[in-house]
Design a protein around this motif. Sequence first.
Motif, PDB file in Angstrom:
ATOM      1  N   GLU A  35       0.702  -1.175  -0.053  1.00 29.04           N
ATOM      2  CA  GLU A  35      -0.063   0.039   0.059  1.00 29.04           C
ATOM      3  C   GLU A  35       0.912   1.263  -0.033  1.00 29.04           C
ATOM      4  N   LYS A  36       1.786   1.282   0.830  1.00 32.15           N
ATOM      5  CA  LYS A  36       2.802   2.401   0.808  1.00 32.15           C
ATOM      6  C   LYS A  36       3.596   2.447  -0.343  1.00 32.15           C
ATOM      7  N   TRP A  37       3.990   1.632  -0.888  1.00 34.23           N
ATOM      8  CA  TRP A  37       4.611   1.714  -2.545  1.00 34.23           C
ATOM      9  C   TRP A  37       3.772   2.239  -3.307  1.00 34.23           C
ATOM     10  N   ALA A  38       2.525   1.812  -3.324  1.00 36.89           N
ATOM     11  CA  ALA A  38       1.282   2.379  -4.210  1.00 36.89           C
ATOM     12  C   ALA A  38       1.364   3.843  -4.083  1.00 36.89           C
ATOM     13  N   GLN A  39       1.268   4.357  -2.814  1.00 30.40           N
ATOM     14  CA  GLN A  39       1.195   5.872  -2.618  1.00 30.40           C
ATOM     15  C   GLN A  39       2.321   6.594  -3.031  1.00 30.40           C
ATOM     16  N   VAL A  40       3.428   5.965  -2.941  1.00 27.19           N
ATOM     17  CA  VAL A  40       4.872   6.656  -3.566  1.00 27.19           C
ATOM     18  C   VAL A  40       4.659   6.851  -5.000  1.00 27.19           C
ATOM     19  N   SER A 144       5.188  10.527   1.430  1.00 30.39           N
ATOM     20  CA  SER A 144       5.051   8.985   0.843  1.00 30.39           C
ATOM     21  C   SER A 144       6.196   7.898   1.131  1.00 30.39           C
ATOM     22  N   ARG A 145       7.374   8.670   0.712  1.00 31.08           N
ATOM     23  CA  ARG A 145       8.620   7.816   0.922  1.00 31.08           C
ATOM     24  C   ARG A 145       8.970   7.571   2.415  1.00 31.08           C
ATOM     25  N   ASN A 146       8.629   8.622   3.230  1.00 33.12           N
ATOM     26  CA  ASN A 146       8.860   8.211   4.747  1.00 33.12           C
ATOM     27  C   ASN A 146       7.706   7.346   5.078  1.00 33.12           C
ATOM     28  N   ASP A 147       6.743   7.254   4.790  1.00 29.82           N
ATOM     29  CA  ASP A 147       5.625   6.238   5.153  1.00 29.82           C
ATOM     30  C   ASP A 147       6.196   5.040   4.528  1.00 29.82           C
ATOM     31  N   GLU A 180      16.725   5.394   0.139  1.00 27.66           N
ATOM     32  CA  GLU A 180      17.836   6.203   0.805  1.00 27.66           C
ATOM     33  C   GLU A 180      17.987   7.229  -0.041  1.00 27.66           C
ATOM     34  N   ALA A 181      18.703   8.378   0.746  1.00 27.89           N
ATOM     35  CA  ALA A 181      19.077   9.377  -0.084  1.00 27.89           C
ATOM     36  C   ALA A 181      20.057   9.472  -0.973  1.00 27.89           C
ATOM     37  N   SER A 182      19.872  10.151  -2.144  1.00 26.68           N
ATOM     38  CA  SER A 182      20.822   9.992  -3.280  1.00 26.68           C
ATOM     39  C   SER A 182      22.141  10.765  -2.910  1.00 26.68           C
ATOM     40  N   GLN A 183      23.173  10.476  -3.660  1.00 21.84           N
ATOM     41  CA  GLN A 183      24.460  11.127  -3.529  1.00 21.84           C
ATOM     42  C   GLN A 183      24.403  12.585  -3.334  1.00 21.84           C
TER      43      GLN A 183
END
Length: 193
Positions: A35-40, A144-147, A180-183
């Motif tokens: 579900e969270k992936w779908a929100q992202v 969304s990414r945090n969730d 994860e955070a990008s470079q």
Amino acid sequence: MSKTLIIVVVIALALGMYGCSSYNGLVQTDTNVQEKWAQVQTQYQRRADLIPNLVRTVQGAANFEKSTLTAVIQARASATQVKFTADQLTPENVQKFQAAQDQLSGSLSRLLAVAESYPNLKANQNFSELQAQLEGTENRIAVSRNDFNGAVKTYNQSVRSFPNNIFAGIFGFPVKGFFEASQAAQNAPTVQF
């Protein structure tokens, strides 16, 4: 003999009930990750849908280097082609998805920076509204990414904890990848006036 049989049956029933409970818990946490992936994906799609309007507004209001607009259009096309289902959320696949989205974010940053050089464009109400929509979308993406990462954390803890890890291995519940955070995000952008 009958007392031993009763003990074995009680132990087997207890293990079976615990196995069912563990399986159901794994299914619930896996479904939450899906579900969270779908929100992202929904938020990234929202951004991809806004970009053509932003590009058309910028094109209509300013005549500047085509390379910036071309980069945005190509990055959007690339970002919308990288799609995974929740079952394919390996750390490598999440990094591929994020790399495509980071490329698009960089192109949008360049577009907005170039647009700052055009006072007529900044005064254009359509551009201002689209820019506000895009900023709101970026905030929604971050939420969304945090969730999603929170759901993956809960899922991965469940999958890796004993004795759930035994049932996760038996029933095919692999560890999922995090965003994860990008470079590029490691360095603060420089602003010059």
